[in-house]
Design a protein around this motif. Structure first.
Motif, PDB file in Angstrom:
ATOM      1  N   LEU A  61     -13.138   9.060  -6.354  1.00  0.00           N
ATOM      2  CA  LEU A  61     -12.472   8.423  -5.210  1.00  0.00           C
ATOM      3  C   LEU A  61     -13.460   7.619  -4.375  1.00  0.00           C
ATOM      4  CD1 LEU A  61      -9.870  10.956  -3.820  1.00  0.00           C
ATOM      5  CD2 LEU A  61      -9.462   8.667  -4.716  1.00  0.00           C
ATOM      6  N   ALA A 114     -14.174   4.398  -6.102  1.00  0.00           N
ATOM      7  CA  ALA A 114     -13.006   3.509  -6.030  1.00  0.00           C
ATOM      8  C   ALA A 114     -12.859   2.930  -4.630  1.00  0.00           C
ATOM      9  CB  ALA A 114     -11.740   4.271  -6.441  1.00  0.00           C
ATOM     10  N   CYS A 115     -13.058   3.772  -3.602  1.00  0.00           N
ATOM     11  CA  CYS A 115     -12.917   3.284  -2.225  1.00  0.00           C
ATOM     12  C   CYS A 115     -13.980   2.237  -1.909  1.00  0.00           C
ATOM     13  CB  CYS A 115     -13.003   4.440  -1.228  1.00  0.00           C
ATOM     14  SG  CYS A 115     -11.560   5.498  -1.266  1.00  0.00           S
ATOM     15  N   PHE A 142     -19.121  -9.636  -7.218  1.00  0.00           N
ATOM     16  CA  PHE A 142     -18.560  -9.386  -8.545  1.00  0.00           C
ATOM     17  C   PHE A 142     -19.484  -8.462  -9.345  1.00  0.00           C
ATOM     18  CE2 PHE A 142     -18.711 -10.713 -13.047  1.00  0.00           C
ATOM     19  CZ  PHE A 142     -17.436 -10.326 -13.429  1.00  0.00           C
ATOM     20  N   ILE A 154       0.848  -1.192   0.000  1.00  0.00           N
ATOM     21  CA  ILE A 154       0.000   0.000   0.000  1.00  0.00           C
ATOM     22  C   ILE A 154       0.885   1.245   0.000  1.00  0.00           C
ATOM     23  CG2 ILE A 154      -1.625   1.362   1.369  1.00  0.00           C
ATOM     24  CD1 ILE A 154      -2.839  -1.251   2.360  1.00  0.00           C
ATOM     25  N   ALA A 194      -4.298  -3.933   7.851  1.00  0.00           N
ATOM     26  CA  ALA A 194      -4.760  -3.315   6.610  1.00  0.00           C
ATOM     27  C   ALA A 194      -5.067  -1.841   6.840  1.00  0.00           C
ATOM     28  CB  ALA A 194      -6.001  -4.039   6.104  1.00  0.00           C
ATOM     29  N   ILE A 243      -8.082  -0.803  -9.315  1.00  0.00           N
ATOM     30  CA  ILE A 243      -9.348  -0.116  -9.043  1.00  0.00           C
ATOM     31  C   ILE A 243      -9.114   1.378  -8.796  1.00  0.00           C
ATOM     32  CG2 ILE A 243     -11.121   0.136  -7.239  1.00  0.00           C
ATOM     33  CD1 ILE A 243     -11.337  -2.894  -7.193  1.00  0.00           C
ATOM     34  N   PHE A 244      -7.936   1.708  -8.220  1.00  0.00           N
ATOM     35  CA  PHE A 244      -7.613   3.125  -8.044  1.00  0.00           C
ATOM     36  C   PHE A 244      -6.937   3.714  -9.283  1.00  0.00           C
ATOM     37  CE2 PHE A 244      -8.237   2.021  -3.595  1.00  0.00           C
ATOM     38  CZ  PHE A 244      -8.968   3.120  -3.165  1.00  0.00           C
ATOM     39  N   LYS A 279     -15.367   0.196  -4.054  1.00  0.00           N
ATOM     40  CA  LYS A 279     -14.963  -1.042  -4.721  1.00  0.00           C
ATOM     41  C   LYS A 279     -13.843  -1.729  -3.949  1.00  0.00           C
ATOM     42  CE  LYS A 279     -14.568  -0.766  -9.345  1.00  0.00           C
ATOM     43  NZ  LYS A 279     -14.080  -0.106 -10.585  1.00  0.00           N
ATOM     44  N   ALA A 280     -12.829  -0.934  -3.569  1.00  0.00           N
ATOM     45  CA  ALA A 280     -11.706  -1.524  -2.824  1.00  0.00           C
ATOM     46  C   ALA A 280     -12.205  -2.137  -1.525  1.00  0.00           C
ATOM     47  CB  ALA A 280     -10.649  -0.453  -2.548  1.00  0.00           C
ATOM     48  N   VAL A 299     -11.138 -16.075  -6.011  1.00  0.00           N
ATOM     49  CA  VAL A 299     -11.937 -16.344  -4.809  1.00  0.00           C
ATOM     50  C   VAL A 299     -12.392 -17.807  -4.812  1.00  0.00           C
ATOM     51  CG1 VAL A 299     -14.145 -15.863  -3.698  1.00  0.00           C
ATOM     52  CG2 VAL A 299     -12.733 -13.991  -4.489  1.00  0.00           C
ATOM     53  N   THR A 319     -18.130  -0.096 -11.598  1.00  0.00           N
ATOM     54  CA  THR A 319     -17.228   0.277 -12.685  1.00  0.00           C
ATOM     55  C   THR A 319     -18.003   1.040 -13.764  1.00  0.00           C
ATOM     56  OG1 THR A 319     -15.976  -1.735 -12.257  1.00  0.00           O
ATOM     57  CG2 THR A 319     -15.554  -0.614 -14.345  1.00  0.00           C
ATOM     58  N   PHE A 339      -3.453   1.938   5.153  1.00  0.00           N
ATOM     59  CA  PHE A 339      -4.188   3.069   4.583  1.00  0.00           C
ATOM     60  C   PHE A 339      -4.043   4.327   5.432  1.00  0.00           C
ATOM     61  CE2 PHE A 339      -6.367  -0.506   2.512  1.00  0.00           C
ATOM     62  CZ  PHE A 339      -6.243  -0.093   1.203  1.00  0.00           C
ATOM     63  N   PHE A 364     -13.798 -10.416  -0.782  1.00  0.00           N
ATOM     64  CA  PHE A 364     -12.861 -11.287  -1.498  1.00  0.00           C
ATOM     65  C   PHE A 364     -11.649 -11.643  -0.640  1.00  0.00           C
ATOM     66  CE2 PHE A 364     -14.015 -10.277  -6.210  1.00  0.00           C
ATOM     67  CZ  PHE A 364     -15.268 -10.813  -5.979  1.00  0.00           C
ATOM     68  N   MET A 365     -11.188 -10.694   0.159  1.00  0.00           N
ATOM     69  CA  MET A 365      -9.994 -10.954   0.963  1.00  0.00           C
ATOM     70  C   MET A 365     -10.370 -11.383   2.384  1.00  0.00           C
ATOM     71  SD  MET A 365      -7.722  -7.822  -0.527  1.00  0.00           S
ATOM     72  CE  MET A 365      -6.068  -8.260  -0.018  1.00  0.00           C
ATOM     73  N   VAL A 422     -13.757  -5.510  -2.163  1.00  0.00           N
ATOM     74  CA  VAL A 422     -12.736  -6.540  -2.392  1.00  0.00           C
ATOM     75  C   VAL A 422     -12.085  -6.932  -1.072  1.00  0.00           C
ATOM     76  CG1 VAL A 422     -10.552  -7.046  -3.527  1.00  0.00           C
ATOM     77  CG2 VAL A 422     -12.315  -5.812  -4.758  1.00  0.00           C
ATOM     78  N   LEU A 423     -11.726  -5.911  -0.265  1.00  0.00           N
ATOM     79  CA  LEU A 423     -11.056  -6.192   1.009  1.00  0.00           C
ATOM     80  C   LEU A 423     -11.934  -7.039   1.926  1.00  0.00           C
ATOM     81  CD1 LEU A 423      -9.464  -2.723   1.759  1.00  0.00           C
ATOM     82  CD2 LEU A 423      -8.214  -4.869   1.731  1.00  0.00           C
ATOM     83  N   ILE A 434      -7.027  -4.329  -6.420  1.00  0.00           N
ATOM     84  CA  ILE A 434      -7.369  -3.068  -5.743  1.00  0.00           C
ATOM     85  C   ILE A 434      -6.541  -1.914  -6.299  1.00  0.00           C
ATOM     86  CG2 ILE A 434      -7.201  -1.849  -3.539  1.00  0.00           C
ATOM     87  CD1 ILE A 434      -8.125  -4.331  -2.154  1.00  0.00           C
ATOM     88  N   LEU A 452     -19.317  -4.951  -8.183  1.00  0.00           N
ATOM     89  CA  LEU A 452     -18.098  -4.289  -8.659  1.00  0.00           C
ATOM     90  C   LEU A 452     -18.257  -3.858 -10.115  1.00  0.00           C
ATOM     91  CD1 LEU A 452     -15.437  -6.631  -7.028  1.00  0.00           C
ATOM     92  CD2 LEU A 452     -15.840  -4.244  -6.470  1.00  0.00           C
ATOM     93  N   LEU A 507      -4.707 -13.443  -1.669  1.00  0.00           N
ATOM     94  CA  LEU A 507      -4.661 -12.090  -1.094  1.00  0.00           C
ATOM     95  C   LEU A 507      -3.860 -11.159  -1.991  1.00  0.00           C
ATOM     96  CD1 LEU A 507      -4.111 -12.869   2.696  1.00  0.00           C
ATOM     97  CD2 LEU A 507      -6.167 -11.975   1.624  1.00  0.00           C
TER      98      LEU A 507
END
Lengths: 216, 95, 555
Positions: free
Chosen positions: B42, B45-46, B15, A37, B70, A205-206, B48-49, A85, B22, B74, B56-57, B52-53, A202, B18, A195
């Motif tokens: 922003l 995007a945040c 999915f 990050i 995490a 995505i930005f 979406k992130a 996933v 988009t 940030f 998905f994660m 995923v976090l 990600i 997301l 991960l």
């Protein structure tokens, strides 16, 4: 738990049991992602400052990028995250065939992404929109546009490099899965690479709105 | 395998979300919102992130420690960007 | 060589198997995943880099003995201080305590068999060596003259030296530092023995943990900054060039976001060592355990908020300057908390004046001077006067040499018997601690005066009025240099001739002293029982080395 652990071939000598080993691997990966990050983040910080100082040049630069291709790529990459996933989920079930199927899917979608990226790069090279000696853009704000393109190439290039490294990891996982290394108790590597892959997603995505969409 | 089916359904829902986001961010970029261009981009995007976090994660339901790790990534990025930009934003004031 | 001679050197009597004699040969060292052996690899490597960086310092001080700068040309002088800075910062100070003492002690002190990722640990040593070799090659091939700070636009546009090669070396070494930090964090979170709760951990571990946070979150920013420098040099884009719409101060922001916290990478581990040493030789738990533990974290976090104080006289906005000045004052608070707590621990304690605590005394005094002069520099108006003068040079050497190296040497003396199983000669060790203290102050105190009088840093030709102070400083440097050579000699001597240390020569507490010296490969043969790691007896009890003819004391 430690009963199972002591007899499991995948348990390293210095861990007490598989659960401790799994949590350590998980935490290690997350800490690594925190450094990632900061790695990409510093680029975003520099990008923000430069955009603040050269709004017109960066805006012109943004309009030179190909939004449809970028959009398709975003969808492709998110799709590859979906198959990832599923691969991780298959790992938790210890289902090697499903792991392999989904990893191959991830690999294919990732390749589509990189092919499209290469296409975009070659257009840029063809049009002389590359920072350095090949730069031939003659319009307004040439310095700002060049700086924007420099960020474009560095950021997407580093992102693509991460994907190439990801490919290597995916191939490694597929080989391990084919040898039947993953069981219900042990699929740490699939989880870790998962991960990593989502993190690369990600970043994109930005990158996508910041580079392609902002005031284009 | 009921659990697996559930999980699949959930991941497909994320999915699709997301994908929709988009599409929204691309569509919105063709509308000039003036000063809101950047915040809107922003924000999407945040979101979406975040999806995923969290899904998905697997941050959801995971150790609190991982949220902290995490989050601190940030947080420190926010420090870097905020303090750096605070210099640039206040230079004009001096003239 | 060692493969053929080592078995002969082995004593005939059946000796206990430990991590040093479990295997012999170059390969068993270069492919080891034992955290203790990797610590030894680091110790040898950083010592080599220390003496290379030291040699550059000797040449600098020799050249400064005369106002005309008779020894070397201006170009060479620029390269010398760059070599000195880069080697000492990136290849000695940053890895010093974490990679040597931390690597050796973190698993042992928390009751683990190894670090969480042993192979990653070895990889980080290789990255360090690759980065180091690259940088050394760049220095030999012609050197770099940008100073260790690589300020743009000089480094990007004007410098004609090996900037990219050196930068690449630092880039690679950065990953070594990241991996070490990552390994420590996971180990401390996941591998603690049953009963070793967070608030029972040794303070050294707290310090290593705080250091790891900085390594993990700061180093990537330096890495990307270095990449940007290289790209700007290669492609001629203007990210840091005002003529092309960029800003050189942006480089300083990114660089100091890492490099200011990096100062805490150097000093925090030393603070951890000092906490351990003070409690062992005062024979009592450190006063205010929680305050010391949490102030380490506070320093790590606040350290990321103060970088702008390096840029008060750049074109940074004065408003940002005020904010950074205020935040810089704040970070003095946790540092002061530590000093007060150490002092309170020393107060009326039955101190035994062994070598490690002499270094601890040196640390406390010198770090306090370094820290207080830091407050001068954090003050906007004073900084305008002393910015880029010898005052700054003296200030950070009081922190980095007077603080970090004193802590490193103190820790090395304290744990040396554990690492190699031998005692060093106490009398020589005390003597060299004294020499280093005197040499250090003679070198750097005059530099405060020089800076206050207006002598700028990085100049090798200066007004004759400054000569007296420069000569004093150079004389001090030669004493300091000898001071550093003495331990090198007697540590090596002790390997062969030193007395056997036994498991616990200091009668100290803590898990590392419950196992034999040197430890076995997996550290603990039996399940670890964790008690209070600072469980010292009541005040009145006399420590073993004070009861007449004991082993330790020769004086």
């Amino acid at each position: 738990m430690s009963e199972i652990g002591e007899h499991h071939g995948a348990l390293a000598h210095h861990f007490e049991d598989l659960e401790q080993q799994r949590q350590s691997a998980d935490l290690g990966m997350w800490i690594f992602l925190a450094t990632e990050i900061m790695f990409f983040g510093a680029l975003f910080a520099a990008y923000a400052v430069c955009r603040w100082m050269n709004p017109a040049g960066f805006s012109t630069g943004t309009s030179l990028l190909d939004v449809p291709l970028g959009t398709v790529n975003t969808a492709v990459l998110i799709g590859s995250s979906l198959t990832m996933v599923w691969a991780v989920q298959a790992g938790h079930r210890g289902d090697s065939r499903s792991i392999i199927r989904n990893l191959v899917g991830t690999l294919l979608l990732g390749s589509v992404f990189l092919v499209i990226k290469a296409l975009e790069y070659s257009h840029k090279f063809h049009d002389g929109l590359v920072p350095g000696s090949l730069f031939t853009y003659g319009g307004e704000q040439a310095a700002g546009v060049e700086m924007f393109l420099c960020f474009y190439f560095v950021m997407t290039g580093l992102h693509a490099l991460h994907m190439v490294i990801g490919f290597g990891l995916l191939v490694w996982l597929i080989l391990l899965a084919r040898r039947g290394r993953f069981t219900k108790e042990y699929s740490n590597p699939v989880e870790g690479v998962g991960l990593y892959w989502h993190f690369v997603d990600i970043v994109w995505i930005f990158l996508f709105p910041m580079l392609y969409l902002l005031e284009h | 395998m009921d659990e697996t089916t559930n999980y699949r359904a959930q991941s497909v829902r994320i999915f699709l979300a997301l994908m929709v986001l988009t599409a929204v961010t691309v569509a919105v970029s063709y509308v000039n919102l003036g000063a809101l261009n950047l915040p809107v981009a922003l924000l999407i995007a945040c979101t979406k992130a975040g999806l995923v976090l969290v899904y998905f994660m697997h941050l959801k339901g995971n150790l609190r420690l991982l949220w902290i790790v995490a989050g601190s990534g940030f947080l420190f990025l926010a420090i870097l960007i905020t303090l750096t930009l605070s210099d640039y934003f206040t230079r004009q004031a001096v003239g | 060589m060692s493969e053929s001679t080592a078995p002969i050197a082995r004593p005939p009597a059946p000796t206990r198997e430990h991590y040093l004699n479990v295997k012999y040969g170059i390969k068993s060292w270069l492919l080891t995943v034992d955290h203790k052996r990797i610590a030894i690899l680091y110790l040898i490597s950083i010592t080599a880099f220390f003496f290379i960086g030291g040699a550059a310092a000797v040449l600098i001080r020799l050249d400064l003995a005369t106002p005309a700068g008779d020894l070397v040309s201006s170009e060479t002088y620029n390269k010398l201080f760059t070599i000195h800075g880069i080697i000492m910062v990136f290849f000695f100070l940053i890895p010093s305590i974490p990679a040597v003492l931390g690597n050796f002690l973190v698993p042992i002190m928390i009751g683990a068999k190894d670090l969480a990722f042993p192979k990653l640990n070895l990889l980080s040593w290789y990255l360090y060596m690759i980065g180091g070799s690259f940088t050394l090659w760049a220095m030999i091939a012609g050197g770099v003259d940008t100073g260790w700070t690589f300020y743009a636009p000089y480094s990007t546009t004007y410098a004609n030296t090996h900037v990219i090669a050196t930068a690449l070396g630092i880039f690679v070494t950065g990953f070594s530092s990241i991996l070490t930090g990552l390994n420590f964090m996971v180990t401390i979170h996941m591998m603690r023995a049953p009963g070793m709760t967070w608030l029972k951990m040794p303070l050294f571990i707290w310090a290593q943990y705080a250091t790891s946070i900085i390594m993990i979150l700061g180093t990537p920013v330096l890495a990307i900054t270095i990449v940007l420098i290289a790209i700007e040099r290669l492609l001629g884009v203007g990210i840091f060039d005002p003529a092309l719409g960029g800003d050189p101060v942006l480089f300083q922001h990114l660089f100091w976001f890492y490099s200011h916290p990096a100062v805490y990478i150097m000093i925090l581990p030393s603070m951890g060592v000092i906490s351990e040493v003070i409690s062992a030789f005062c024979r009592r738990a450190v006063f205010g355990y929680k305050f010391i533990a949490f102030s380490s974290l506070a320093i790590a976090l606040l350290g990321f908020l103060v970088w702008g104080h390096h840029m008060f006289v750049s074109s940074q906005s004065p408003y940002a300057g005020m904010v950074f000045s205020l935040l810089s004052f704040l970070i003095a608070v946790p540092s002061a908390i530590k000093v007060f707590n150490w002092t309170a621990t020393l107060y009326k304690a039955s101190i035994s004046y062994q070598t490690p605590i002499l270094y601890a005394f040196g640390f406390i005094g010198l770090f306090t001077i370094g820290g207080l002069t830091g407050l001068f520099l954090a003050t906007l108006a004073i900084d305008v006067h002393v910015h880029d003068t010898y005052f700054v040079v003296a200030h950070f050497h009081y922190i980095m040499v007077g603080g970090a190296i004193m802590g490193f040497l103190g820790g090395l003396h304290y744990w040396w018997p554990k690492m190699v199983g031998k005692l060093y000669p106490e009398a020589w060790a005390r003597f060299s601690a004294l020499v280093i203290f005197v040499g250090f102050n003679l070198t750097f105190f005059p530099q405060f005066l020089l800076g206050y009088l207006g002598m700028p840093r990085r100049y090798h030709v200066y007004d004759p009025e400054f000569q007296v102070l420069h000569v004093l400083s150079s004389a001090g440097a030669s004493i300091l240099g000898i001071g550093y050579l003495i331990p090198m000699v007697y540590f090596l001597w002790s390997l062969r001739y030193g007395k056997d240390a036994g498991p616990n020569p200091w009668d100290a507490k803590g898990l590392e002293w419950t196992i034999p010296s040197p430890p076995t490969t997996f550290n603990f043969e039996e399940p670890v029982t964790v008690g209070d790691v600072y469980d010292y007896p009541t005040e009145d009890e006399t420590p073993p080395w004070k009861q007449g003819s004991s082993e330790g004391a020769h004086v």
